[in-house]
Motif scaffolding. Structure first.
Motif, PDB file in Angstrom:
ATOM      1  N   VAL A   5       0.846  -1.193   0.000  1.00 55.48           N
ATOM      2  CA  VAL A   5       0.000   0.000   0.000  1.00 55.48           C
ATOM      3  C   VAL A   5       0.883   1.244   0.000  1.00 55.48           C
ATOM      4  O   VAL A   5       0.625   2.204  -0.730  1.00 55.48           O
ATOM      5  N   GLY A   6       1.939   1.236   0.796  1.00 56.60           N
ATOM      6  CA  GLY A   6       2.877   2.359   0.821  1.00 56.60           C
ATOM      7  C   GLY A   6       3.520   2.593  -0.537  1.00 56.60           C
ATOM      8  O   GLY A   6       3.620   3.729  -1.004  1.00 56.60           O
ATOM      9  N   LYS A   7       3.936   1.512  -1.195  1.00 53.51           N
ATOM     10  CA  LYS A   7       4.550   1.636  -2.528  1.00 53.51           C
ATOM     11  C   LYS A   7       3.549   2.171  -3.548  1.00 53.51           C
ATOM     12  O   LYS A   7       3.897   2.966  -4.411  1.00 53.51           O
ATOM     13  N   MET A   8       2.307   1.712  -3.437  1.00 53.18           N
ATOM     14  CA  MET A   8       1.272   2.192  -4.357  1.00 53.18           C
ATOM     15  C   MET A   8       1.064   3.696  -4.177  1.00 53.18           C
ATOM     16  O   MET A   8       0.973   4.442  -5.153  1.00 53.18           O
ATOM     17  N   PHE A   9       1.001   4.149  -2.924  1.00 55.53           N
ATOM     18  CA  PHE A   9       0.852   5.577  -2.653  1.00 55.53           C
ATOM     19  C   PHE A   9       2.043   6.353  -3.213  1.00 55.53           C
ATOM     20  O   PHE A   9       1.876   7.401  -3.840  1.00 55.53           O
ATOM     21  N   ASP A  10       3.244   5.820  -3.015  1.00 56.80           N
ATOM     22  CA  ASP A  10       4.459   6.466  -3.530  1.00 56.80           C
ATOM     23  C   ASP A  10       4.411   6.592  -5.053  1.00 56.80           C
ATOM     24  O   ASP A  10       4.714   7.648  -5.612  1.00 56.80           O
ATOM     25  N   GLN A  11       4.025   5.514  -5.743  1.00 54.80           N
ATOM     26  CA  GLN A  11       3.960   5.522  -7.208  1.00 54.80           C
ATOM     27  C   GLN A  11       2.896   6.491  -7.721  1.00 54.80           C
ATOM     28  O   GLN A  11       3.121   7.228  -8.685  1.00 54.80           O
ATOM     29  N   LEU A  12       1.736   6.486  -7.085  1.00 50.80           N
ATOM     30  CA  LEU A  12       0.672   7.392  -7.505  1.00 50.80           C
ATOM     31  C   LEU A  12       1.064   8.851  -7.269  1.00 50.80           C
ATOM     32  O   LEU A  12       0.777   9.713  -8.097  1.00 50.80           O
ATOM     33  N   THR A  13       1.726   9.131  -6.152  1.00 49.69           N
ATOM     34  CA  THR A  13       2.183  10.496  -5.868  1.00 49.69           C
ATOM     35  C   THR A  13       3.157  10.956  -6.945  1.00 49.69           C
ATOM     36  O   THR A  13       3.057  12.078  -7.449  1.00 49.69           O
ATOM     37  N   GLN A  14       4.064  10.071  -7.331  1.00 52.45           N
ATOM     38  CA  GLN A  14       5.029  10.409  -8.394  1.00 52.45           C
ATOM     39  C   GLN A  14       4.304  10.648  -9.716  1.00 52.45           C
ATOM     40  O   GLN A  14       4.593  11.614 -10.421  1.00 52.45           O
ATOM     41  N   GLU A  15       3.344   9.786 -10.046  1.00 48.84           N
ATOM     42  CA  GLU A  15       2.608   9.915 -11.309  1.00 48.84           C
ATOM     43  C   GLU A  15       1.749  11.183 -11.353  1.00 48.84           C
ATOM     44  O   GLU A  15       1.727  11.893 -12.359  1.00 48.84           O
ATOM     45  N   GLN A  20       4.498  14.372  -9.848  1.00 50.53           N
ATOM     46  CA  GLN A  20       5.895  14.378 -10.281  1.00 50.53           C
ATOM     47  C   GLN A  20       6.859  14.734  -9.142  1.00 50.53           C
ATOM     48  O   GLN A  20       7.841  15.447  -9.337  1.00 50.53           O
ATOM     49  N   VAL A  21       6.563  14.261  -7.941  1.00 48.82           N
ATOM     50  CA  VAL A  21       7.459  14.412  -6.791  1.00 48.82           C
ATOM     51  C   VAL A  21       7.551  13.071  -6.066  1.00 48.82           C
ATOM     52  O   VAL A  21       6.625  12.264  -6.105  1.00 48.82           O
ATOM     53  N   SER A  22       8.669  12.863  -5.415  1.00 44.39           N
ATOM     54  CA  SER A  22       8.876  11.635  -4.645  1.00 44.39           C
ATOM     55  C   SER A  22       8.434  11.839  -3.201  1.00 44.39           C
ATOM     56  O   SER A  22       8.556  12.934  -2.658  1.00 44.39           O
ATOM     57  N   THR A  23       7.948  10.772  -2.618  1.00 46.11           N
ATOM     58  CA  THR A  23       7.536  10.824  -1.218  1.00 46.11           C
ATOM     59  C   THR A  23       8.749  10.580  -0.322  1.00 46.11           C
ATOM     60  O   THR A  23       9.774  10.054  -0.756  1.00 46.11           O
ATOM     61  N   GLU A  24       8.594  10.963   0.920  1.00 48.74           N
ATOM     62  CA  GLU A  24       9.549  10.659   1.978  1.00 48.74           C
ATOM     63  C   GLU A  24       8.860   9.665   2.902  1.00 48.74           C
ATOM     64  O   GLU A  24       7.632   9.529   2.876  1.00 48.74           O
TER      65      GLU A  24
END
Length: 178
Positions: free
Chosen positions: A67-77, A80-84
């Motif tokens: 779920v964390g990875k999915m949130f990270d990928q969607l945030t990037q898409e 266009q920024v990376s999560t911390e």
């Protein structure tokens, strides 16, 4: 028919928001149109997320790495920024995946509601396409679970989100059977 409005045939509804950045702010742009990726990201944030204007944190806490990875990928898409990430300071809560943007916090407070109890599906989702509505519900249900009987259980506390989810899922079954 109120249910026709929920099913919606059009997608990518326009989002009107004036991005205002302070001189030291990260220029994170809010999408101009709804998409399935943004709808799913919003669903995740509605059910699991938190946003605090004081420090600009926007993110989710989860124990489930996928779920964390999915949130990270969607945030990037979407942005266009990376999560911390950081360990959530609350006992046994898991990992907090976040970005910092006071502009995004202000947008979310108006768009989906200021508190967990008052969160709602945005008008762009309600009037959007069935794929966008289902993406939003998929994001929401990551906070719940699916029983063996295929019953989706929403684990959040906002009644309007639960009712919206039930309508979309019922109508999607009707739409599929037609």
């Amino acid at each position: 028919d109120p249910f026709k409005k929920v099913l919606g045939k059009k997608g990518e509804k326009e989002i009107v928001w004036e991005s205002v950045f302070k001189t030291n702010a990260i220029p994170l742009e809010i999408p101009k149109k709804m998409s399935t990726a943004f709808a799913k990201w919003l669903g995740m944030l509605c059910s699991r997320g938190r946003y605090v204007e004081q420090n600009g944190f926007v993110g989710i806490t989860t124990k489930d790495e996928s779920v964390g990875k999915m949130f990270d990928q969607l945030t990037q898409e979407v942005f266009q920024v990376s999560t911390e990430t950081m360990q959530d300071s609350r006992e046994g809560r898991g990992v907090f995946h976040y970005i910092i943007s006071k502009n995004l916090v202000r947008f979310l407070r108006l768009f989906i509601g200021p508190t967990l109890m008052t969160r709602r599906a945005p008008q762009q989702i309600i009037e959007g396409s069935l794929p966008e509505q289902l993406a939003f519900v998929e994001g929401l249900t990551l906070d719940g679970y699916v029983e063996q009987s295929s019953l989706v259980v929403y684990g959040g506390i906002a009644k309007r989100l639960a009712e919206f989810s039930a309508i979309v899922l019922r109508l999607s079954l009707i739409h599929i059977s037609e």
